[in-house]
Structure formats: C-alpha cells, structure tokens
Design a protein around this motif. Sequence first.
Motif, PDB file in Angstrom:
ATOM      1  N   LEU A   1       0.886  -1.157   0.000  1.00 27.74           N
ATOM      2  CA  LEU A   1       0.000   0.000   0.000  1.00 27.74           C
ATOM      3  C   LEU A   1       0.923   1.206   0.000  1.00 27.74           C
ATOM      4  CD1 LEU A   1      -3.123   0.672   2.186  1.00 27.74           C
ATOM      5  CD2 LEU A   1      -1.468   2.455   1.672  1.00 27.74           C
ATOM      6  N   VAL A   2       0.906   1.942  -1.092  1.00 28.55           N
ATOM      7  CA  VAL A   2       1.791   3.105  -1.215  1.00 28.55           C
ATOM      8  C   VAL A   2       1.006   4.256  -1.835  1.00 28.55           C
ATOM      9  CG1 VAL A   2       2.742   2.364  -3.453  1.00 28.55           C
ATOM     10  CG2 VAL A   2       4.070   3.899  -2.026  1.00 28.55           C
ATOM     11  N   ILE A   3       1.232   5.434  -1.323  1.00 30.24           N
ATOM     12  CA  ILE A   3       0.599   6.658  -1.809  1.00 30.24           C
ATOM     13  C   ILE A   3       1.687   7.540  -2.435  1.00 30.24           C
ATOM     14  CG2 ILE A   3      -0.677   8.755  -1.148  1.00 30.24           C
ATOM     15  CD1 ILE A   3      -2.361   6.213  -0.870  1.00 30.24           C
ATOM     16  N   HIS A   4       1.370   8.122  -3.586  1.00 28.88           N
ATOM     17  CA  HIS A   4       2.296   9.048  -4.247  1.00 28.88           C
ATOM     18  C   HIS A   4       2.695  10.136  -3.248  1.00 28.88           C
ATOM     19  CE1 HIS A   4       3.941  11.976  -7.017  1.00 28.88           C
ATOM     20  NE2 HIS A   4       3.828  11.106  -8.011  1.00 28.88           N
ATOM     21  N   LYS A   5       3.943  10.493  -3.259  1.00 32.36           N
ATOM     22  CA  LYS A   5       4.487  11.463  -2.294  1.00 32.36           C
ATOM     23  C   LYS A   5       3.676  12.761  -2.238  1.00 32.36           C
ATOM     24  CE  LYS A   5       8.064  12.452   0.419  1.00 32.36           C
ATOM     25  NZ  LYS A   5       8.368  11.615   1.575  1.00 32.36           N
ATOM     26  N   LYS A   6       3.204  13.248  -3.385  1.00 29.05           N
ATOM     27  CA  LYS A   6       2.487  14.535  -3.373  1.00 29.05           C
ATOM     28  C   LYS A   6       1.108  14.432  -2.739  1.00 29.05           C
ATOM     29  CE  LYS A   6       0.814  14.449  -8.168  1.00 29.05           C
ATOM     30  NZ  LYS A   6       0.901  15.103  -9.470  1.00 29.05           N
ATOM     31  N   TYR A   7       0.636  13.200  -2.476  1.00 29.86           N
ATOM     32  CA  TYR A   7      -0.674  13.024  -1.837  1.00 29.86           C
ATOM     33  C   TYR A   7      -0.559  12.507  -0.406  1.00 29.86           C
ATOM     34  CZ  TYR A   7      -2.340  13.671  -6.570  1.00 29.86           C
ATOM     35  OH  TYR A   7      -2.584  14.190  -7.804  1.00 29.86           O
ATOM     36  N   GLN A   8       0.653  12.412   0.102  1.00 31.74           N
ATOM     37  CA  GLN A   8       0.841  11.945   1.470  1.00 31.74           C
ATOM     38  C   GLN A   8       0.481  13.053   2.450  1.00 31.74           C
ATOM     39  OE1 GLN A   8       4.754  10.183   1.846  1.00 31.74           O
ATOM     40  NE2 GLN A   8       4.328   8.698   0.238  1.00 31.74           N
ATOM     41  N   GLY A   9       0.078  12.652   3.648  1.00 35.91           N
ATOM     42  CA  GLY A   9      -0.282  13.613   4.680  1.00 35.91           C
ATOM     43  C   GLY A   9      -1.724  14.092   4.591  1.00 35.91           C
ATOM     44  N   LEU A  10      -2.505  13.498   3.693  1.00 35.61           N
ATOM     45  CA  LEU A  10      -3.897  13.897   3.500  1.00 35.61           C
ATOM     46  C   LEU A  10      -4.882  12.844   4.021  1.00 35.61           C
ATOM     47  CD1 LEU A  10      -3.536  15.263  -0.160  1.00 35.61           C
ATOM     48  CD2 LEU A  10      -3.565  16.576   1.980  1.00 35.61           C
ATOM     49  N   GLY A  11      -4.343  11.789   4.652  1.00 33.72           N
ATOM     50  CA  GLY A  11      -5.202  10.736   5.192  1.00 33.72           C
ATOM     51  C   GLY A  11      -5.590   9.677   4.179  1.00 33.72           C
ATOM     52  N   TYR A  12      -5.029   9.748   2.970  1.00 35.48           N
ATOM     53  CA  TYR A  12      -5.412   8.791   1.929  1.00 35.48           C
ATOM     54  C   TYR A  12      -4.969   7.364   2.239  1.00 35.48           C
ATOM     55  CZ  TYR A  12      -6.684  12.731  -1.084  1.00 35.48           C
ATOM     56  OH  TYR A  12      -7.265  13.857  -1.612  1.00 35.48           O
ATOM     57  N   ALA A  13      -3.807   7.190   2.839  1.00 37.63           N
ATOM     58  CA  ALA A  13      -3.332   5.837   3.138  1.00 37.63           C
ATOM     59  C   ALA A  13      -4.297   5.138   4.094  1.00 37.63           C
ATOM     60  CB  ALA A  13      -1.922   5.866   3.724  1.00 37.63           C
ATOM     61  N   LYS A  14      -4.712   5.837   5.124  1.00 40.81           N
ATOM     62  CA  LYS A  14      -5.649   5.250   6.081  1.00 40.81           C
ATOM     63  C   LYS A  14      -6.993   4.959   5.411  1.00 40.81           C
ATOM     64  CE  LYS A  14      -7.747   5.815  10.618  1.00 40.81           C
ATOM     65  NZ  LYS A  14      -7.825   6.617  11.821  1.00 40.81           N
ATOM     66  N   LYS A  15      -7.491   5.897   4.615  1.00 39.19           N
ATOM     67  CA  LYS A  15      -8.764   5.684   3.924  1.00 39.19           C
ATOM     68  C   LYS A  15      -8.666   4.533   2.931  1.00 39.19           C
ATOM     69  CE  LYS A  15     -10.301  10.411   4.536  1.00 39.19           C
ATOM     70  NZ  LYS A  15     -10.289  11.752   3.990  1.00 39.19           N
TER      71      LYS A  15
ATOM     72  N   SER B   1      -0.781   1.786  14.431  1.00 39.54           N
ATOM     73  CA  SER B   1      -1.881   2.718  14.736  1.00 39.54           C
ATOM     74  C   SER B   1      -3.218   2.197  14.206  1.00 39.54           C
ATOM     75  CB  SER B   1      -1.598   4.106  14.151  1.00 39.54           C
ATOM     76  OG  SER B   1      -1.842   4.146  12.757  1.00 39.54           O
ATOM     77  N   LEU B   2      -3.172   1.311  13.242  1.00 42.00           N
ATOM     78  CA  LEU B   2      -4.390   0.732  12.668  1.00 42.00           C
ATOM     79  C   LEU B   2      -4.785  -0.588  13.347  1.00 42.00           C
ATOM     80  CD1 LEU B   2      -3.801   1.491   8.888  1.00 42.00           C
ATOM     81  CD2 LEU B   2      -5.473   2.555  10.411  1.00 42.00           C
ATOM     82  N   GLY B   3      -4.050  -0.951  14.394  1.00 41.53           N
ATOM     83  CA  GLY B   3      -4.422  -2.140  15.159  1.00 41.53           C
ATOM     84  C   GLY B   3      -3.685  -3.407  14.798  1.00 41.53           C
TER      85      GLY B   3
END
Length: 156
Positions: A84-98, A132-134
Amino acid sequence: MFNLIKNELNKIDIEKEIMNSNVEYNLIAFDKEFLEQNDILKEHKEAEELVVERYLVKKGDEYIGILDYGMSSPRLQKPWLSLLVIHKKYQGLGYAKKLYMTYEKLMRDKKVKCIQIAVHSTNEKALNFWTSLGFIKFNERTYEGKVFFSFEKELS
C-alpha cells in the motif's frame, strides 16, 4: 472515494512514477532511490507467481497510489496486504488510512477473519502507521538479507 484500477503492464509508467516519488521506501525495499522499468516488471512477475492482485488507486482523474494484496500468503496461507503506497504529493492527506479502510471493508465483505502484512524493520514510518491501525507484531524474519516484522490484524 477511490477507484481501484487493475494494474497491468500497460500502466507501468504510472506505477513507476508513484514508486519513484517514494525515494525513502525505495532505498529501504530496493536499495536504490529510483526504480527502472525492469524493477517494475520483476514486481509484476513476482505478483503473478504469488497470485497477488495489483491495483492502481485513482481519486478523481489522478492516480494517487498502489494497492496489492493476496488471499493466501506464501508462508501462512492467510490473506495479506503486500503493498500500500501513496504518491508522495498526496501523502499527509489521510489517503493511506482511507485506502486501507477500503481494503479492510473488501476483506470483511469476503468474510476474511484476519489480515497479515510484512514490514521492513527499518521502516519506522510504516511500523507506526500499521500499529496505529491495530496490527500486532507476531514474528520477525530475514528474507533476502533484510529483516521483516510480520503483523496481523483480527477482523471481527
């Protein structure tokens, strides 16, 4: 919120851009900052051998990440999240958790009882995220010279 698009070889440039935006992860996982086309092809081949489903994650018109998972892990034959990887420019927006919650719902719909993951022991950011996700650590192993921690999360 997200669309999961089957990740196929004709989308290799999109995958490479997402992966190469994550230099820190590439250094931990691949011992180099940037992946080349052959590196991505190798990942596709390995995923095929391990029966891993590979998806690009789209939000609106933008590809923002990658989600790979299998229903039977190589070691313990349990459902596992392999990437599970998020593009760097979209990190910090909660997308990984969602995105993870989208994946977890998919697994719950399939009546899965637990999910497993393996995390590089040196990837502090990922270790903090998964706990953090259990997810709970249950094993430590070395694979191809790198130490991994195995984590599991019970779904009820």
